[in-house]
Design a protein around this motif. Structure first.
Motif, PDB file in Angstrom:
ATOM      1  N   ASP A 187       0.796  -1.336   0.015  1.00 34.97           N
ATOM      2  CA  ASP A 187      -0.106   0.014   0.019  1.00 34.97           C
ATOM      3  C   ASP A 187       0.699   1.227  -0.016  1.00 34.97           C
ATOM      4  O   ASP A 187       0.321   2.506   0.074  1.00 34.97           O
ATOM      5  N   LYS A 188       2.064   1.128  -0.192  1.00 33.19           N
ATOM      6  CA  LYS A 188       3.072   2.185  -0.359  1.00 33.19           C
ATOM      7  C   LYS A 188       3.848   2.104  -1.658  1.00 33.19           C
ATOM      8  O   LYS A 188       4.223   1.049  -2.156  1.00 33.19           O
ATOM      9  N   ALA A 189       4.648   3.387  -1.992  1.00 32.12           N
ATOM     10  CA  ALA A 189       5.553   3.168  -3.120  1.00 32.12           C
ATOM     11  C   ALA A 189       6.823   4.107  -2.511  1.00 32.12           C
ATOM     12  O   ALA A 189       6.727   5.014  -1.875  1.00 32.12           O
ATOM     13  N   LEU A 190       7.920   3.772  -3.209  1.00 30.22           N
ATOM     14  CA  LEU A 190       9.311   4.398  -2.698  1.00 30.22           C
ATOM     15  C   LEU A 190       9.748   5.036  -4.049  1.00 30.22           C
ATOM     16  O   LEU A 190       9.872   4.647  -5.144  1.00 30.22           O
ATOM     17  N   THR A 250       8.419   8.420   0.412  1.00 35.46           N
ATOM     18  CA  THR A 250       7.456   7.247   0.447  1.00 35.46           C
ATOM     19  C   THR A 250       6.049   7.903   0.143  1.00 35.46           C
ATOM     20  O   THR A 250       5.734   8.979   0.550  1.00 35.46           O
ATOM     21  N   LEU A 251       5.416   7.259  -0.873  1.00 39.18           N
ATOM     22  CA  LEU A 251       4.148   7.590  -1.513  1.00 39.18           C
ATOM     23  C   LEU A 251       3.127   6.740  -0.638  1.00 39.18           C
ATOM     24  O   LEU A 251       3.301   5.608  -0.670  1.00 39.18           O
ATOM     25  N   LYS A 252       1.835   7.183  -0.469  1.00 42.92           N
ATOM     26  CA  LYS A 252       0.643   6.386  -0.161  1.00 42.92           C
ATOM     27  C   LYS A 252      -0.213   6.121  -0.887  1.00 42.92           C
ATOM     28  O   LYS A 252      -0.518   6.934  -1.812  1.00 42.92           O
ATOM     29  N   GLN A 253      -0.736   4.956  -0.867  1.00 41.04           N
ATOM     30  CA  GLN A 253      -1.602   4.469  -1.810  1.00 41.04           C
ATOM     31  C   GLN A 253      -3.122   5.181  -1.637  1.00 41.04           C
ATOM     32  O   GLN A 253      -3.673   5.203  -0.462  1.00 41.04           O
ATOM     33  N   SER A 257       2.214  11.699  -2.598  1.00 39.76           N
ATOM     34  CA  SER A 257       2.810  12.326  -1.574  1.00 39.76           C
ATOM     35  C   SER A 257       3.168  13.816  -1.769  1.00 39.76           C
ATOM     36  O   SER A 257       2.872  14.310  -2.839  1.00 39.76           O
ATOM     37  N   ALA A 258       3.468  14.472  -0.965  1.00 45.24           N
ATOM     38  CA  ALA A 258       4.138  16.025  -0.956  1.00 45.24           C
ATOM     39  C   ALA A 258       5.333  15.858  -0.304  1.00 45.24           C
ATOM     40  O   ALA A 258       5.514  15.281   0.785  1.00 45.24           O
ATOM     41  N   PHE A 259       6.550  16.591  -0.964  1.00 45.62           N
ATOM     42  CA  PHE A 259       7.782  16.978  -0.347  1.00 45.62           C
ATOM     43  C   PHE A 259       8.151  18.354  -0.627  1.00 45.62           C
ATOM     44  O   PHE A 259       7.664  18.957  -1.488  1.00 45.62           O
ATOM     45  N   THR A 260       9.246  19.026  -0.101  1.00 41.29           N
ATOM     46  CA  THR A 260       9.932  20.023  -0.305  1.00 41.29           C
ATOM     47  C   THR A 260      11.112  19.852  -1.011  1.00 41.29           C
ATOM     48  O   THR A 260      12.013  19.051  -0.671  1.00 41.29           O
TER      49      THR A 260
END
Length: 119
Positions: free
Chosen positions: A57-60, A70-73, A81-84
Motif C-alpha cells: 500500500d506504499k511506493a518508494l 514514501t508515497l501512500k496509496q 505524496s508531497a515533499f519540499t
C-alpha cells in the motif's frame, strides 16, 4: 500429476506478481511547455530519471540528488505524496494502475508541472 502442474503454475504466477511488485518503474521527467520561468529553477533536479518501487500500500520514489520519498496509496495502483525541494512544496502522483504508467509532479502556487510515462 495434473494438479501438481496446476499448483506449480499458480505458485509461479504468484512469484511473478511479487517480483513485479518490487521491480522499480523508471520514469524520465519532462517539464511542461506551459511552465513559467519561476518553475525552471527545479528543472535540473526534476528532469532526470526517477524510479518508483511499489511496496504493497506504499511506493518508494527515488530520484537524483538523494531524493527518497514514501508515497501512500490513495486508490488501487495510485500513490501520492508531497515533499519540499529547494524550499518549494511539490505534489507527486504515481499511477501504476494504467498503461502506460505515469508520474506527475506539480507545484500548485505557480502552476509548475513535470510529467513522465513509461514506455
Amino acid at each position: 500429476m495434473k494438479s501438481f502442474v496446476i499448483a506449480a503454475f499458480l505458485i509461479g504466477m504468484t512469484g511473478s506478481a511479487a517480483d513485479a511488485q518490487n521491480a522499480p518503474i523508471e520514469f524520465r521527467m519532462a517539464a511542461s511547455d506551459a511552465n513559467l520561468a519561476g518553475c525552471r529553477g527545479l528543472d535540473a533536479q526534476l528532469s532526470r530519471v526517477h524510479s518508483v518501487t511499489l511496496q504493497g500500500d506504499k511506493a518508494l520514489l527515488k530520484a537524483a540528488g538523494g531524493i527518497s520519498e514514501t508515497l501512500k496509496q490513495t486508490s488501487p495502483g495510485v500513490y501520492m505524496s508531497a515533499f519540499t525541494l529547494s524550499g518549494v512544496r511539490l505534489d507527486v502522483v504515481a499511477d501504476a494502475s494504467k498503461s502506460p504508467k505515469t508520474l506527475v509532479v506539480t507545484e500548485k502556487n505557480r502552476g509548475c508541472r513535470w510529467d513522465a510515462t513509461t514506455k
